[in-house]
Design a protein around this motif. Sequence first.
Motif, PDB file in Angstrom:
ATOM      1  N   SER A 640      65.346 106.336 111.912  1.00 39.32           N
ATOM      2  CA  SER A 640      66.347 106.909 111.633  1.00 39.32           C
ATOM      3  C   SER A 640      66.965 105.911 110.642  1.00 39.32           C
ATOM      4  O   SER A 640      67.932 106.209 109.834  1.00 39.32           O
ATOM      5  N   TYR A 641      67.073 104.448 110.733  1.00 41.65           N
ATOM      6  CA  TYR A 641      67.753 103.513 110.144  1.00 41.65           C
ATOM      7  C   TYR A 641      66.875 102.998 108.870  1.00 41.65           C
ATOM      8  O   TYR A 641      67.375 102.149 108.213  1.00 41.65           O
ATOM      9  N   GLY A 642      65.720 103.648 108.470  1.00 38.90           N
ATOM     10  CA  GLY A 642      65.240 103.413 107.312  1.00 38.90           C
ATOM     11  C   GLY A 642      63.970 102.278 107.515  1.00 38.90           C
ATOM     12  O   GLY A 642      63.576 101.780 106.365  1.00 38.90           O
ATOM     13  N   GLY A 643      63.632 101.928 108.994  1.00 40.98           N
ATOM     14  CA  GLY A 643      62.447 101.191 109.031  1.00 40.98           C
ATOM     15  C   GLY A 643      61.357 101.757 109.116  1.00 40.98           C
ATOM     16  O   GLY A 643      61.031 102.893 109.260  1.00 40.98           O
ATOM     17  N   ARG A 644      60.327 100.912 109.445  1.00 45.50           N
ATOM     18  CA  ARG A 644      58.934 101.247 109.638  1.00 45.50           C
ATOM     19  C   ARG A 644      58.336 100.793 111.197  1.00 45.50           C
ATOM     20  O   ARG A 644      58.255  99.786 111.510  1.00 45.50           O
ATOM     21  N   PRO A 645      58.264 101.739 111.839  1.00 47.37           N
ATOM     22  CA  PRO A 645      57.777 101.348 113.330  1.00 47.37           C
ATOM     23  C   PRO A 645      56.283 100.958 113.398  1.00 47.37           C
ATOM     24  O   PRO A 645      55.634 101.802 112.813  1.00 47.37           O
ATOM     25  N   VAL A 646      55.835  99.846 113.802  1.00 42.52           N
ATOM     26  CA  VAL A 646      54.481  99.570 114.002  1.00 42.52           C
ATOM     27  C   VAL A 646      53.992  99.144 115.350  1.00 42.52           C
ATOM     28  O   VAL A 646      54.635  98.212 115.847  1.00 42.52           O
ATOM     29  N   MET A 647      53.346 100.024 116.045  1.00 43.60           N
ATOM     30  CA  MET A 647      52.716  99.892 117.427  1.00 43.60           C
ATOM     31  C   MET A 647      51.690  98.848 117.512  1.00 43.60           C
ATOM     32  O   MET A 647      50.875  99.184 116.491  1.00 43.60           O
ATOM     33  N   TRP A 648      51.421  97.854 118.201  1.00 40.03           N
ATOM     34  CA  TRP A 648      50.358  97.132 118.244  1.00 40.03           C
ATOM     35  C   TRP A 648      49.895  96.639 119.441  1.00 40.03           C
ATOM     36  O   TRP A 648      50.347  97.013 120.580  1.00 40.03           O
ATOM     37  N   LYS A 649      48.901  95.643 119.826  1.00 41.04           N
ATOM     38  CA  LYS A 649      48.459  95.297 120.893  1.00 41.04           C
ATOM     39  C   LYS A 649      49.138  94.485 121.715  1.00 41.04           C
ATOM     40  O   LYS A 649      50.048  93.693 121.098  1.00 41.04           O
ATOM     41  N   SER A 650      49.402  94.479 122.952  1.00 43.64           N
ATOM     42  CA  SER A 650      50.335  93.621 123.837  1.00 43.64           C
ATOM     43  C   SER A 650      49.674  91.997 123.831  1.00 43.64           C
ATOM     44  O   SER A 650      48.391  91.897 123.649  1.00 43.64           O
ATOM     45  N   GLY A 651      50.627  91.168 123.718  1.00 42.93           N
ATOM     46  CA  GLY A 651      50.050  89.736 123.814  1.00 42.93           C
ATOM     47  C   GLY A 651      50.968  89.076 122.712  1.00 42.93           C
ATOM     48  O   GLY A 651      50.949  89.232 121.488  1.00 42.93           O
ATOM     49  N   HIS A 652      51.722  88.040 123.191  1.00 42.55           N
ATOM     50  CA  HIS A 652      52.619  87.401 122.059  1.00 42.55           C
ATOM     51  C   HIS A 652      51.919  86.831 120.891  1.00 42.55           C
ATOM     52  O   HIS A 652      52.428  86.972 119.814  1.00 42.55           O
ATOM     53  N   SER A 653      50.545  86.228 121.097  1.00 39.18           N
ATOM     54  CA  SER A 653      49.969  85.818 120.110  1.00 39.18           C
ATOM     55  C   SER A 653      49.667  87.006 119.213  1.00 39.18           C
ATOM     56  O   SER A 653      49.659  86.575 117.843  1.00 39.18           O
ATOM     57  N   LEU A 654      49.272  88.131 119.541  1.00 40.66           N
ATOM     58  CA  LEU A 654      48.859  89.422 118.767  1.00 40.66           C
ATOM     59  C   LEU A 654      50.090  89.731 117.901  1.00 40.66           C
ATOM     60  O   LEU A 654      49.836  90.237 116.900  1.00 40.66           O
ATOM     61  N   ILE A 655      51.095  90.038 118.607  1.00 37.06           N
ATOM     62  CA  ILE A 655      52.458  90.553 117.997  1.00 37.06           C
ATOM     63  C   ILE A 655      52.809  89.552 116.799  1.00 37.06           C
ATOM     64  O   ILE A 655      52.971  90.058 115.893  1.00 37.06           O
ATOM     65  N   LYS A 656      52.833  88.139 116.988  1.00 37.73           N
ATOM     66  CA  LYS A 656      53.038  87.263 116.187  1.00 37.73           C
ATOM     67  C   LYS A 656      52.157  87.525 114.804  1.00 37.73           C
ATOM     68  O   LYS A 656      52.602  87.430 113.560  1.00 37.73           O
ATOM     69  N   ASP A 657      50.830  87.577 115.269  1.00 37.15           N
ATOM     70  CA  ASP A 657      49.880  87.829 113.992  1.00 37.15           C
ATOM     71  C   ASP A 657      50.172  88.927 113.252  1.00 37.15           C
ATOM     72  O   ASP A 657      50.234  89.048 111.963  1.00 37.15           O
ATOM     73  N   LYS A 658      50.432  90.015 114.056  1.00 34.31           N
ATOM     74  CA  LYS A 658      50.768  91.376 113.420  1.00 34.31           C
ATOM     75  C   LYS A 658      52.231  91.370 112.360  1.00 34.31           C
ATOM     76  O   LYS A 658      52.360  91.693 111.348  1.00 34.31           O
ATOM     77  N   MET A 659      53.021  90.493 112.905  1.00 30.87           N
ATOM     78  CA  MET A 659      54.395  90.387 112.204  1.00 30.87           C
ATOM     79  C   MET A 659      54.174  89.497 110.946  1.00 30.87           C
ATOM     80  O   MET A 659      54.523  89.967 109.806  1.00 30.87           O
ATOM     81  N   ARG A 660      53.206  88.743 111.005  1.00 33.76           N
ATOM     82  CA  ARG A 660      52.917  87.722 109.838  1.00 33.76           C
ATOM     83  C   ARG A 660      52.157  88.460 108.795  1.00 33.76           C
ATOM     84  O   ARG A 660      52.465  88.544 107.636  1.00 33.76           O
ATOM     85  N   SER A 661      51.341  89.400 109.257  1.00 39.42           N
ATOM     86  CA  SER A 661      50.572  90.322 108.309  1.00 39.42           C
ATOM     87  C   SER A 661      51.349  91.433 107.621  1.00 39.42           C
ATOM     88  O   SER A 661      50.919  91.673 106.761  1.00 39.42           O
ATOM     89  N   THR A 662      52.424  92.012 108.463  1.00 33.08           N
ATOM     90  CA  THR A 662      52.941  93.066 107.836  1.00 33.08           C
ATOM     91  C   THR A 662      54.412  92.363 107.182  1.00 33.08           C
ATOM     92  O   THR A 662      55.110  93.442 106.558  1.00 33.08           O
ATOM     93  N   GLY A 663      54.589  91.390 107.356  1.00 28.70           N
ATOM     94  CA  GLY A 663      56.221  90.709 107.033  1.00 28.70           C
ATOM     95  C   GLY A 663      57.270  91.411 107.787  1.00 28.70           C
ATOM     96  O   GLY A 663      58.573  91.357 107.332  1.00 28.70           O
ATOM     97  N   ALA A 664      56.898  91.887 109.020  1.00 34.38           N
ATOM     98  CA  ALA A 664      58.034  92.448 109.905  1.00 34.38           C
ATOM     99  C   ALA A 664      59.040  91.301 110.197  1.00 34.38           C
ATOM    100  O   ALA A 664      59.028  90.011 110.421  1.00 34.38           O
TER     101      ALA A 664
END
Length: 807
Positions: A640-664
């Motif tokens: 609704s605010y114009g963003g893109r939701p990205v659901m991913w695996k649990s785990g702080h390392s995995l979330i950081k990797d996904k943010m890095r690859s998507t530019g979140a």
Amino acid sequence: MVRPKLSLKPSAFLLAVVITPLLIAAVVIACFQFINNQLITPFEQTQQQRLTDAYGSGQMQLFDHNIVLLQRGLERRAKSASNHNEQVELKNAIVAGIIPATEARLLTVEEGGLTLDSHNILRNNIEADVVNKSISQHQLIHDTYRLNERDTLLLSAPIDNSEQQVSAILLASYDLTELAKLSLSTNNKASYALSFKGKLIASSGVIVPGLYHAQLPSKKVPGISLSAQLSSSALANSQLDHSNLSLLSYLAAACIAAICLLGYLITNFSATKRSTRPSSTIDSTKQASTIKQTTPPSNSNKLTTTTAPSSEDTRNQGTGQLIEEALPKNILDEVDEVDEVDEVDEDDILLLPDRSIFRAYDIRGIASSQLDQTTVVQVGKAIGSACLDKQQQHIAVGCDGRLSSPAIKQALIEGLLSTGINVLDIGDVATPLLYFTTHFSEFTSGVMITGSHNPKEYNGLKIVIEQKSLHGEQIQALYQCIEKNHFAEGEGILSAACIDADYIDSIITDIAIAQPLKIVIDCGNGIAGKAAPRLFEELSCEVIPLYCEVDGNFPNHHPDPSVADNMADLITAVQEHEADLGIAFDGDGDRLGVVDSNGEIIPADRLLMLFAQDVVSRNPGADVVFDVKCTRQLNALITSYGGRPVMWKSGHSLIKDKMRSTGALLGGEFTGHFFFKERWFGFDDGLYSAARLIEILSTGGQDLSELLDKLPNTISTPEIIIKVEESIKFAIIEQLIDTGDFSDGKIVSIDGLRVEFPDGWGLVRASNTSGALTFRFEGDSHDVIDRIQNMFQQQLLTIKNKIAVNF
């Protein structure tokens, strides 16, 4: 009369012609090398340092000079703008100037203060403070801060009316990166790097870590520093020619050797002349005695079965012949083979660590048994070797307040240093400060010794290499390195630093608090208690500390805010003190728990909704990453605010990797890990996340419960943990995915099994940290949740590894 022939003894020849000259030559060469190393080389290094300092000082002065010219020009032009039209023209000219401002704003001043409309234009307290000082002091004021990933120089110039009173303020913003690029020289003499609060903003050439470089702060712009290092060509030109010195040392050694040889020949010639005189017959008894003395002693221990020869044989046979006849032909070979066999020493046996401590996101186990000194030294060697494989020459080490942490840190540093990597000990700190160090300094790799939220007898290591948290196969690779006993070797350098002040200053610079709040901070006697009270006091909050004394025994409650029982004291304190907010941290400060002013615990995914609303509203199109345990309401809100939701695996390392690859720009987990890439570095930081929450509350004019009431909400369960055998937990998930019948539900198998229905969802996943299954359910009503839970219960009874669960 027998005249014996004089022969040259080989030992004497070697001593006189070879060994003695070599020794003397070695001494001469060593003397020359000593002069080179102790006198000439230090002189060269001093000269190189002076040159580097001179180049760096000149470059820093050039940057400061450009800033002064910019300030004076703006101040002079502001004084000449006497009417509104001229002021508007000045504002436009600044944006389109030779050194263009990124933004220029005209603020109206009435009765010694900004008008309400002008005050609303200001973005944060830093801008307000600069403008107020400019009005009260009647002069140009400047400051720096970071806004939307942009490092900004802020200039506030007063504009006077005809009565010499401030009638307006010209507020100009300049991109520090562009200013730095304009000021850096490009030449072949030195390399330069300009940084703002530890972050590189511009460079000319490459600064090589480990070599001498000048570090100079700006005298005009706070937070700016410059590193300067001589280029390879300038470095070569500053060195003396050592070839003549080496040639001289070798010539001197050769002359001494020649003199020794000549002396030996002269001495030998004289001895030969004296030996030509007649000599008496050598007495046979004396000859026999000589033979006896030169015969090597027999090895009685090894040759106990050999019969000794008679005295008659001794007199009539040579020594070599006696030994040769006394021993069997193959016995010496056998003895040599026995001597060559290495004895098995217990110290040489490599004792491998318990492999179970090498987990999905970290290395973790019981400190007293699984993380003993031998194991941790081996782990340190493996980490150091892994860093060096990636050309990382430096690594930072920090630890939490657990009782076992100091000993583990000492063993870890021992292992790291033995590989040749340089170690920076940052002391007892929360995990976010270790992460901060890897972004703020040249130490882009680090190890945090912490048991996080686990029981006090546990401890562990979180590992970062090149600003990336190790996980999965990368953690297992460390065990394989130990298993192969394949480590780098060297002698690293140990240094120490305190990063606390830099960390707190960086947050204070970033966070704008419109009005102070009363908050209760519960650190659960974890390491966050060392920095959290000070941070929020400096953010002008009224702080009521609760269990902020660091104590590894955790005497009050366990430092895990995801467990409701651990929040009971915080709830009571918030209600007793009528506080605006209660915040809690886990044992190492990377997770956040929150209680509103009514004493209600706020689920982490609800907080993430609030953070997402704040971040995406300023950054339309931004990605927000969240784990599979979070509410589905995040999808609708972010979209609704114009963003893109990205659901991913649990785990702080995995979330950081996904943010890095998507530019979140934002990420979050249901466990309370929050990751801000907007205005921060993208790692999980409980303290910074709490500061961002307080910023939202202080500027919104509403308390937390009122803000959350405006967001969509559904009924949900907390995490439900069901213990199972470690060996079958993943098999259960696979069998459910393959054979489970969930009617019209949509299967999501990113991490475990999440089944989405139009009116709710259910999740089961295997824990990466223990032998357990984690469940969570959400629905539009309690009946919906009951229906989905029953469906999961039935399907768990139909698979091969069936289990009975009761939600």
